[in-house]
Design a protein around this motif. Structure first.
Motif, PDB file in Angstrom:
ATOM      1  N   ASP A  61       7.415  13.504 -11.328  1.00 48.01           N
ATOM      2  CA  ASP A  61       6.814  13.802 -12.625  1.00 48.01           C
ATOM      3  C   ASP A  61       5.576  12.942 -12.833  1.00 48.01           C
ATOM      4  OD1 ASP A  61       8.811  15.599 -13.241  1.00 48.01           O
ATOM      5  OD2 ASP A  61      10.027  14.112 -14.290  1.00 48.01           O
ATOM      6  N   VAL A  62       4.586  13.487 -13.526  1.00 47.77           N
ATOM      7  CA  VAL A  62       3.371  12.743 -13.849  1.00 47.77           C
ATOM      8  C   VAL A  62       3.253  12.628 -15.365  1.00 47.77           C
ATOM      9  CG1 VAL A  62       2.181  13.459 -11.736  1.00 47.77           C
ATOM     10  CG2 VAL A  62       1.883  14.796 -13.812  1.00 47.77           C
ATOM     11  N   ASN A  63       2.503  11.627 -15.816  1.00 47.99           N
ATOM     12  CA  ASN A  63       2.255  11.454 -17.243  1.00 47.99           C
ATOM     13  C   ASN A  63       0.997  12.181 -17.694  1.00 47.99           C
ATOM     14  OD1 ASN A  63       3.514   8.542 -16.316  1.00 47.99           O
ATOM     15  ND2 ASN A  63       4.396   9.372 -18.180  1.00 47.99           N
ATOM     16  N   GLY A  64       0.161  12.570 -16.756  1.00 45.67           N
ATOM     17  CA  GLY A  64      -1.079  13.274 -17.061  1.00 45.67           C
ATOM     18  C   GLY A  64      -1.825  13.585 -15.783  1.00 45.67           C
ATOM     19  N   ASP A  65      -2.910  14.332 -15.931  1.00 43.03           N
ATOM     20  CA  ASP A  65      -3.716  14.733 -14.776  1.00 43.03           C
ATOM     21  C   ASP A  65      -4.563  13.582 -14.242  1.00 43.03           C
ATOM     22  OD1 ASP A  65      -2.796  17.370 -14.891  1.00 43.03           O
ATOM     23  OD2 ASP A  65      -4.361  17.946 -16.316  1.00 43.03           O
ATOM     24  N   ALA A  66      -4.958  13.723 -12.994  1.00 42.74           N
ATOM     25  CA  ALA A  66      -5.878  12.767 -12.387  1.00 42.74           C
ATOM     26  C   ALA A  66      -7.197  12.795 -13.160  1.00 42.74           C
ATOM     27  CB  ALA A  66      -6.114  13.119 -10.919  1.00 42.74           C
ATOM     28  N   VAL A  67      -7.971  11.735 -13.039  1.00 48.94           N
ATOM     29  CA  VAL A  67      -9.259  11.617 -13.718  1.00 48.94           C
ATOM     30  C   VAL A  67     -10.298  12.398 -12.919  1.00 48.94           C
ATOM     31  CG1 VAL A  67     -11.000  10.018 -14.566  1.00 48.94           C
ATOM     32  CG2 VAL A  67      -8.602   9.297 -14.436  1.00 48.94           C
ATOM     33  N   LYS A  83      12.348   4.223 -14.853  1.00 51.96           N
ATOM     34  CA  LYS A  83      12.418   3.351 -16.025  1.00 51.96           C
ATOM     35  C   LYS A  83      11.105   3.506 -16.804  1.00 51.96           C
ATOM     36  CE  LYS A  83      14.117   0.005 -12.890  1.00 51.96           C
ATOM     37  NZ  LYS A  83      14.022  -1.356 -12.430  1.00 51.96           N
ATOM     38  N   PRO A  84      11.102   3.108 -18.053  1.00 57.16           N
ATOM     39  CA  PRO A  84       9.857   3.215 -18.824  1.00 57.16           C
ATOM     40  C   PRO A  84       8.880   2.075 -18.523  1.00 57.16           C
ATOM     41  CG  PRO A  84      11.599   2.369 -20.210  1.00 57.16           C
ATOM     42  CD  PRO A  84      12.230   2.680 -18.878  1.00 57.16           C
ATOM     43  N   ASN A  85       8.711   1.717 -17.245  1.00 50.72           N
ATOM     44  CA  ASN A  85       7.806   0.616 -16.896  1.00 50.72           C
ATOM     45  C   ASN A  85       6.766   1.029 -15.858  1.00 50.72           C
ATOM     46  OD1 ASN A  85       9.273   0.718 -14.538  1.00 50.72           O
ATOM     47  ND2 ASN A  85       9.980  -1.380 -14.610  1.00 50.72           N
ATOM     48  N   ASP A  86       6.501   2.342 -15.763  1.00 49.79           N
ATOM     49  CA  ASP A  86       5.420   2.798 -14.900  1.00 49.79           C
ATOM     50  C   ASP A  86       4.700   3.965 -15.565  1.00 49.79           C
ATOM     51  OD1 ASP A  86       7.138   4.967 -14.485  1.00 49.79           O
ATOM     52  OD2 ASP A  86       7.109   4.810 -12.310  1.00 49.79           O
ATOM     53  N   TYR A  87       3.510   4.274 -15.058  1.00 51.17           N
ATOM     54  CA  TYR A  87       2.682   5.321 -15.654  1.00 51.17           C
ATOM     55  C   TYR A  87       1.807   5.902 -14.558  1.00 51.17           C
ATOM     56  CZ  TYR A  87       0.192   7.695 -19.419  1.00 51.17           C
ATOM     57  OH  TYR A  87      -0.328   8.641 -20.268  1.00 51.17           O
ATOM     58  N   LEU A  88       1.823   7.245 -14.418  1.00 51.86           N
ATOM     59  CA  LEU A  88       1.126   7.919 -13.331  1.00 51.86           C
ATOM     60  C   LEU A  88       0.247   9.042 -13.848  1.00 51.86           C
ATOM     61  CD1 LEU A  88       0.753   8.533 -10.235  1.00 51.86           C
ATOM     62  CD2 LEU A  88       2.800   9.982 -10.418  1.00 51.86           C
ATOM     63  N   LEU A  89      -1.034   8.991 -13.461  1.00 51.82           N
ATOM     64  CA  LEU A  89      -1.964  10.085 -13.695  1.00 51.82           C
ATOM     65  C   LEU A  89      -2.319  10.666 -12.333  1.00 51.82           C
ATOM     66  CD1 LEU A  89      -4.444   8.563 -16.327  1.00 51.82           C
ATOM     67  CD2 LEU A  89      -2.390   9.950 -16.739  1.00 51.82           C
ATOM     68  N   ALA A  90      -1.889  11.887 -12.071  1.00 52.22           N
ATOM     69  CA  ALA A  90      -2.127  12.532 -10.778  1.00 52.22           C
ATOM     70  C   ALA A  90      -1.910  14.027 -10.945  1.00 52.22           C
ATOM     71  CB  ALA A  90      -1.175  11.976  -9.713  1.00 52.22           C
ATOM     72  N   ASP A  91      -2.409  14.803  -9.991  1.00 48.85           N
ATOM     73  CA  ASP A  91      -2.162  16.237 -10.007  1.00 48.85           C
ATOM     74  C   ASP A  91      -0.749  16.499  -9.513  1.00 48.85           C
ATOM     75  OD1 ASP A  91      -4.665  16.829 -10.990  1.00 48.85           O
ATOM     76  OD2 ASP A  91      -5.549  17.095  -9.006  1.00 48.85           O
ATOM     77  N   PRO A 126       0.838  -1.203   0.000  1.00 47.68           N
ATOM     78  CA  PRO A 126       0.000   0.000   0.000  1.00 47.68           C
ATOM     79  C   PRO A 126       0.876   1.258   0.000  1.00 47.68           C
ATOM     80  CG  PRO A 126      -0.793  -1.584   1.598  1.00 47.68           C
ATOM     81  CD  PRO A 126       0.515  -2.111   1.085  1.00 47.68           C
ATOM     82  N   LEU A 127       0.372   2.307  -0.610  1.00 39.78           N
ATOM     83  CA  LEU A 127       1.174   3.495  -0.841  1.00 39.78           C
ATOM     84  C   LEU A 127       0.284   4.729  -0.763  1.00 39.78           C
ATOM     85  CD1 LEU A 127       4.049   4.296  -1.864  1.00 39.78           C
ATOM     86  CD2 LEU A 127       3.191   3.932  -4.176  1.00 39.78           C
ATOM     87  N   GLU A 128       0.753   5.750  -0.083  1.00 38.37           N
ATOM     88  CA  GLU A 128       0.055   7.035  -0.074  1.00 38.37           C
ATOM     89  C   GLU A 128       0.434   7.775  -1.354  1.00 38.37           C
ATOM     90  OE1 GLU A 128      -2.244   7.912   2.108  1.00 38.37           O
ATOM     91  OE2 GLU A 128      -1.887   6.061   3.215  1.00 38.37           O
ATOM     92  N   LEU A 129      -0.499   8.510  -1.924  1.00 38.09           N
ATOM     93  CA  LEU A 129      -0.261   9.204  -3.183  1.00 38.09           C
ATOM     94  C   LEU A 129       0.934  10.148  -3.091  1.00 38.09           C
ATOM     95  CD1 LEU A 129      -1.032   9.839  -6.083  1.00 38.09           C
ATOM     96  CD2 LEU A 129      -2.745  11.438  -5.212  1.00 38.09           C
ATOM     97  N   ASN A 130       1.063  10.873  -1.997  1.00 39.20           N
ATOM     98  CA  ASN A 130       2.166  11.829  -1.882  1.00 39.20           C
ATOM     99  C   ASN A 130       3.512  11.142  -1.622  1.00 39.20           C
ATOM    100  OD1 ASN A 130       1.753  11.061   0.741  1.00 39.20           O
ATOM    101  ND2 ASN A 130       1.570  13.133   1.555  1.00 39.20           N
ATOM    102  N   ARG A 131       3.518   9.819  -1.510  1.00 41.01           N
ATOM    103  CA  ARG A 131       4.748   9.049  -1.306  1.00 41.01           C
ATOM    104  C   ARG A 131       5.168   8.270  -2.557  1.00 41.01           C
ATOM    105  NH1 ARG A 131       7.230   9.882   3.511  1.00 41.01           N
ATOM    106  NH2 ARG A 131       7.918   7.750   3.517  1.00 41.01           N
ATOM    107  N   VAL A 132       4.466   8.446  -3.665  1.00 35.93           N
ATOM    108  CA  VAL A 132       4.817   7.749  -4.904  1.00 35.93           C
ATOM    109  C   VAL A 132       6.189   8.217  -5.370  1.00 35.93           C
ATOM    110  CG1 VAL A 132       4.259   7.495  -7.363  1.00 35.93           C
ATOM    111  CG2 VAL A 132       2.446   7.373  -5.659  1.00 35.93           C
ATOM    112  N   ARG A 133       7.029   7.267  -5.695  1.00 34.21           N
ATOM    113  CA  ARG A 133       8.349   7.520  -6.277  1.00 34.21           C
ATOM    114  C   ARG A 133       8.411   6.736  -7.574  1.00 34.21           C
ATOM    115  NH1 ARG A 133       7.612  10.676  -3.150  1.00 34.21           N
ATOM    116  NH2 ARG A 133       8.697  11.209  -1.251  1.00 34.21           N
ATOM    117  N   ARG A 134       8.601   7.436  -8.667  1.00 34.71           N
ATOM    118  CA  ARG A 134       8.659   6.795  -9.972  1.00 34.71           C
ATOM    119  C   ARG A 134       9.877   5.895 -10.058  1.00 34.71           C
ATOM    120  NH1 ARG A 134       5.600   9.548 -13.885  1.00 34.71           N
ATOM    121  NH2 ARG A 134       5.943   7.664 -15.084  1.00 34.71           N
ATOM    122  N   THR A 135       9.814   4.875 -10.891  1.00 39.52           N
ATOM    123  CA  THR A 135      10.901   3.904 -11.008  1.00 39.52           C
ATOM    124  C   THR A 135      12.101   4.464 -11.757  1.00 39.52           C
ATOM    125  OG1 THR A 135      10.084   2.951 -13.080  1.00 39.52           O
ATOM    126  CG2 THR A 135       9.254   1.989 -11.009  1.00 39.52           C
TER     127      THR A 135
END
Length: 179
Positions: A77-83, A62-70, A51-60
């Motif tokens: 870094d994010v790949n796009g905005d939250a839904v 590497k090109p093997n993850d994808y994040l949509l968040a504010d 389990p992970l808190e959103l403000n604790r996300v650490r990207r890998t």
């Protein structure tokens, strides 16, 4: 080919196969989407998916993850905005849609589910590598009653995932927006 199927028996729930890889044989019963024996699940541990808190996300990195968040909520870094979902959409609607997608469509397993966040472990079709599919639900900051859902997909093993996690996250985004 180094693998061969030398026995197949049909059953009501799937079929049983004995698959030979060189000197190793696997006996497995295939159900839904799996193309490899589930005994491979034990070779590739999913214990690092926690389990992970959103403000604790650490990207890998590497090109093997994808994040949509504010970007104001996370420190990476994010790949796009939250839904953004309209007023009247409930957290239960979101949890139900995520579970339907992760479990029913992808054959995933729920690792954590709370009122406002969750994690599903989804294994790749061929080699059964574990990937994590995370979600977080927040109320829109404008007070209009809508919800904002952040989504994160990441591979545990390997450097690249050929866009698998990006595909999962964007497909889930579309499903949430269609509700």
């Amino acid at each position: 080919s180094s693998s061969s199927v030398h026995k197949t028996e049909a059953s009501k729930r799937g079929h049983e196969e004995i698959i030979r890889f060189g000197f190793i044989s696997f006996k497995t019963e295939h159900r839904r989407r799996s193309t490899m024996p589930s005994c491979l699940d034990g070779l590739f541990s999913d214990k690092s998916l926690k389990p992970l808190e959103l403000n604790r996300v650490r990207r890998t990195g590497k090109p093997n993850d994808y994040l949509l968040a504010d970007s104001a909520v996370v420190t990476c870094d994010v790949n796009g905005d939250a839904v953004s979902l309209p007023p009247g959409t409930t957290a239960e609607d979101v949890r139900s849609a995520v579970k339907s997608y992760a479990v029913d469509e992808l054959g995933g397993v729920e690792r954590e589910a709370g009122d406002d966040k969750g994690l599903y472990v989804i294994r790749t079709k061929m080699m059964r590598y574990p990937d994590g599919l995370y979600y977080w639900i927040e109320e829109e900051a404008d007070g209009g009653g809508g919800l904002k859902v952040s989504l994160y997909g990441r591979a545990v093993f390997g450097h690249g995932d050929m866009g698998v996690n990006k595909g999962r996250v964007t497909a889930l985004k579309r499903k949430l927006e269609e509700r």
